[in-house]
Design a protein around this motif. Structure first.
Motif, PDB file in Angstrom:
ATOM      1  N   VAL A   1      10.308  -5.290   2.640  1.00  0.00           N
ATOM      2  CA  VAL A   1      10.055  -3.992   2.000  1.00  0.00           C
ATOM      3  C   VAL A   1       9.228  -3.105   2.926  1.00  0.00           C
ATOM      4  CG1 VAL A   1       8.773  -2.866   0.127  1.00  0.00           C
ATOM      5  CG2 VAL A   1      10.359  -4.738  -0.386  1.00  0.00           C
ATOM      6  N   ARG A   2       8.169  -3.660   3.496  1.00  0.00           N
ATOM      7  CA  ARG A   2       7.335  -2.871   4.414  1.00  0.00           C
ATOM      8  C   ARG A   2       8.145  -2.383   5.619  1.00  0.00           C
ATOM      9  NH1 ARG A   2       3.301  -6.607   2.892  1.00  0.00           N
ATOM     10  NH2 ARG A   2       3.756  -7.941   4.678  1.00  0.00           N
ATOM     11  N   ASN A   3       8.996  -3.235   6.163  1.00  0.00           N
ATOM     12  CA  ASN A   3       9.833  -2.842   7.304  1.00  0.00           C
ATOM     13  C   ASN A   3      10.806  -1.726   6.934  1.00  0.00           C
ATOM     14  OD1 ASN A   3       8.591  -4.777   8.891  1.00  0.00           O
ATOM     15  ND2 ASN A   3      10.256  -6.257   8.706  1.00  0.00           N
ATOM     16  N   MET A   4      11.412  -1.838   5.772  1.00  0.00           N
ATOM     17  CA  MET A   4      12.363  -0.809   5.349  1.00  0.00           C
ATOM     18  C   MET A   4      11.660   0.515   5.067  1.00  0.00           C
ATOM     19  SD  MET A   4      14.952  -3.151   3.117  1.00  0.00           S
ATOM     20  CE  MET A   4      16.324  -2.031   3.064  1.00  0.00           C
ATOM     21  N   LEU A   5      10.444   0.442   4.533  1.00  0.00           N
ATOM     22  CA  LEU A   5       9.684   1.668   4.289  1.00  0.00           C
ATOM     23  C   LEU A   5       9.207   2.294   5.600  1.00  0.00           C
ATOM     24  CD1 LEU A   5       7.738   0.671   1.077  1.00  0.00           C
ATOM     25  CD2 LEU A   5       9.622   2.320   1.264  1.00  0.00           C
ATOM     26  N   ALA A   6       8.892   1.477   6.586  1.00  0.00           N
ATOM     27  CA  ALA A   6       8.525   2.007   7.904  1.00  0.00           C
ATOM     28  C   ALA A   6       9.718   2.735   8.516  1.00  0.00           C
ATOM     29  CB  ALA A   6       8.062   0.879   8.823  1.00  0.00           C
ATOM     30  N   LEU A   7      10.891   2.175   8.346  1.00  0.00           N
ATOM     31  CA  LEU A   7      12.108   2.826   8.793  1.00  0.00           C
ATOM     32  C   LEU A   7      12.292   4.163   8.092  1.00  0.00           C
ATOM     33  CD1 LEU A   7      14.757   2.375  10.489  1.00  0.00           C
ATOM     34  CD2 LEU A   7      15.721   1.384   8.417  1.00  0.00           C
ATOM     35  N   ARG A   8      12.047   4.177   6.806  1.00  0.00           N
ATOM     36  CA  ARG A   8      12.184   5.405   6.012  1.00  0.00           C
ATOM     37  C   ARG A   8      11.172   6.467   6.482  1.00  0.00           C
ATOM     38  NH1 ARG A   8      15.401   8.727   3.072  1.00  0.00           N
ATOM     39  NH2 ARG A   8      14.245   9.677   1.386  1.00  0.00           N
ATOM     40  N   ARG A   9       9.923   6.055   6.698  1.00  0.00           N
ATOM     41  CA  ARG A   9       8.902   6.997   7.169  1.00  0.00           C
ATOM     42  C   ARG A   9       9.293   7.596   8.515  1.00  0.00           C
ATOM     43  NH1 ARG A   9       5.528   2.796   5.265  1.00  0.00           N
ATOM     44  NH2 ARG A   9       4.496   3.388   3.341  1.00  0.00           N
ATOM     45  N   ALA A  10       9.799   6.776   9.407  1.00  0.00           N
ATOM     46  CA  ALA A  10      10.229   7.257  10.734  1.00  0.00           C
ATOM     47  C   ALA A  10      11.371   8.261  10.588  1.00  0.00           C
ATOM     48  CB  ALA A  10      10.650   6.097  11.609  1.00  0.00           C
ATOM     49  N   HIS A  11      12.289   7.965   9.697  1.00  0.00           N
ATOM     50  CA  HIS A  11      13.409   8.886   9.483  1.00  0.00           C
ATOM     51  C   HIS A  11      12.910  10.219   8.914  1.00  0.00           C
ATOM     52  CE1 HIS A  11      17.388  10.354   8.610  1.00  0.00           C
ATOM     53  NE2 HIS A  11      16.955  10.678   7.432  1.00  0.00           N
ATOM     54  N   LEU A  12      12.022  10.155   7.935  1.00  0.00           N
ATOM     55  CA  LEU A  12      11.496  11.397   7.341  1.00  0.00           C
ATOM     56  C   LEU A  12      10.699  12.204   8.349  1.00  0.00           C
ATOM     57  CD1 LEU A  12      10.365  10.080   3.834  1.00  0.00           C
ATOM     58  CD2 LEU A  12      12.373  11.509   4.350  1.00  0.00           C
TER      59      LEU A  12
ATOM     60  N   GLU B   1       0.814  -1.207   0.000  1.00  0.00           N
ATOM     61  CA  GLU B   1       0.000   0.000   0.000  1.00  0.00           C
ATOM     62  C   GLU B   1       0.855   1.268   0.000  1.00  0.00           C
ATOM     63  OE1 GLU B   1      -3.448   2.140   2.676  1.00  0.00           O
ATOM     64  OE2 GLU B   1      -3.031   0.031   2.988  1.00  0.00           O
ATOM     65  N   GLY B   2       0.491   2.183  -0.885  1.00  0.00           N
ATOM     66  CA  GLY B   2       1.154   3.484  -0.934  1.00  0.00           C
ATOM     67  C   GLY B   2       2.494   3.499  -1.639  1.00  0.00           C
ATOM     68  N   CYS B   3       2.828   2.426  -2.377  1.00  0.00           N
ATOM     69  CA  CYS B   3       4.133   2.345  -3.042  1.00  0.00           C
ATOM     70  C   CYS B   3       3.998   2.442  -4.553  1.00  0.00           C
ATOM     71  CB  CYS B   3       4.810   1.022  -2.717  1.00  0.00           C
ATOM     72  SG  CYS B   3       5.429   0.952  -1.060  1.00  0.00           S
ATOM     73  N   THR B   4       4.975   3.088  -5.129  1.00  0.00           N
ATOM     74  CA  THR B   4       5.098   3.160  -6.577  1.00  0.00           C
ATOM     75  C   THR B   4       6.459   2.606  -6.948  1.00  0.00           C
ATOM     76  OG1 THR B   4       3.745   5.146  -6.672  1.00  0.00           O
ATOM     77  CG2 THR B   4       5.151   4.699  -8.577  1.00  0.00           C
ATOM     78  N   ALA B   5       6.489   1.617  -7.844  1.00  0.00           N
ATOM     79  CA  ALA B   5       7.742   1.027  -8.295  1.00  0.00           C
ATOM     80  C   ALA B   5       8.274   1.798  -9.496  1.00  0.00           C
ATOM     81  CB  ALA B   5       7.531  -0.437  -8.660  1.00  0.00           C
ATOM     82  N   LEU B   6       9.562   2.070  -9.473  1.00  0.00           N
ATOM     83  CA  LEU B   6      10.242   2.734 -10.579  1.00  0.00           C
ATOM     84  C   LEU B   6      11.345   1.789 -11.063  1.00  0.00           C
ATOM     85  CD1 LEU B   6      10.588   6.196  -8.821  1.00  0.00           C
ATOM     86  CD2 LEU B   6       8.906   5.564 -10.547  1.00  0.00           C
ATOM     87  N   PRO B   7      11.067   0.998 -12.112  1.00  0.00           N
ATOM     88  CA  PRO B   7      12.025  -0.019 -12.559  1.00  0.00           C
ATOM     89  C   PRO B   7      13.077   0.528 -13.533  1.00  0.00           C
ATOM     90  CG  PRO B   7       9.981  -0.230 -13.771  1.00  0.00           C
ATOM     91  CD  PRO B   7       9.785   0.901 -12.801  1.00  0.00           C
ATOM     92  N   PHE B   8      14.297   0.010 -13.397  1.00  0.00           N
ATOM     93  CA  PHE B   8      15.404   0.375 -14.283  1.00  0.00           C
ATOM     94  C   PHE B   8      16.173  -0.886 -14.653  1.00  0.00           C
ATOM     95  CE2 PHE B   8      14.651   4.257 -11.938  1.00  0.00           C
ATOM     96  CZ  PHE B   8      14.840   5.268 -12.876  1.00  0.00           C
TER      97      PHE B   8
END
Length: 129
Positions: free
Chosen positions: A115-126, A24-31
């Motif tokens: 992925v969800r855990n790493m994004l939670a970490l990112r949200r907390a940092h932001l 939820e709430g994620c957008t993938a940007l593939p390269f």
């Protein structure tokens, strides 16, 4: 949350993009091209980077080193994925700045929670900025 995925194999990109699409709430940007992805990551500020280890142009370790050397990219969560099962590869990835590491083939039951855990970490940092 913007998730950059770097993998030179289109099938892997498609799989990871589909798995990210279910978070939820994620957008993938593939390269497919590492240098193109690195340029994007240096210009923009993704919320998570998922990078393959074995790629042409630039392997995942060098990708991480270059990204971590840039200003403001030391707190970006990075997940390295690889088919290489050598422990030294894992150690090298973590040493050069990967936050976490997964082996291929990707297991969706492990991939999505990480992925969800790493994004939670990112949200907390932001939120703490």
């Amino acid at each position: 949350m913007r998730v950059v995925i770097v993998d030179d194999t289109p099938l892997n990109l498609t799989l990871m993009q589909a798995l990210i699409g279910k978070v939820e709430g994620c957008t993938a940007l593939p390269f497919e091209r590492p240098l193109e992805a690195l340029d994007f990551c240096l210009r923009e500020e993704p919320d998570l980077l998922i990078v393959d280890y074995m790629m042409p142009e630039l392997d995942g370790l060098e990708f991480i080193r270059r990204l971590r050397a840039a200003d403001g990219r030391d707190d970006l969560p990075i997940l390295m994925v690889t088919a290489d099962h050598e422990k030294q590869t894992r150690y090298d990835a973590l040493q050069c700045g990967a936050t976490d590491f997964l082996n291929k083939p990707i297991d969706r039951h492990e991939f999505q929670p990480r992925v969800r855990n790493m994004l939670a970490l990112r949200r907390a940092h932001l939120a703490s900025r």
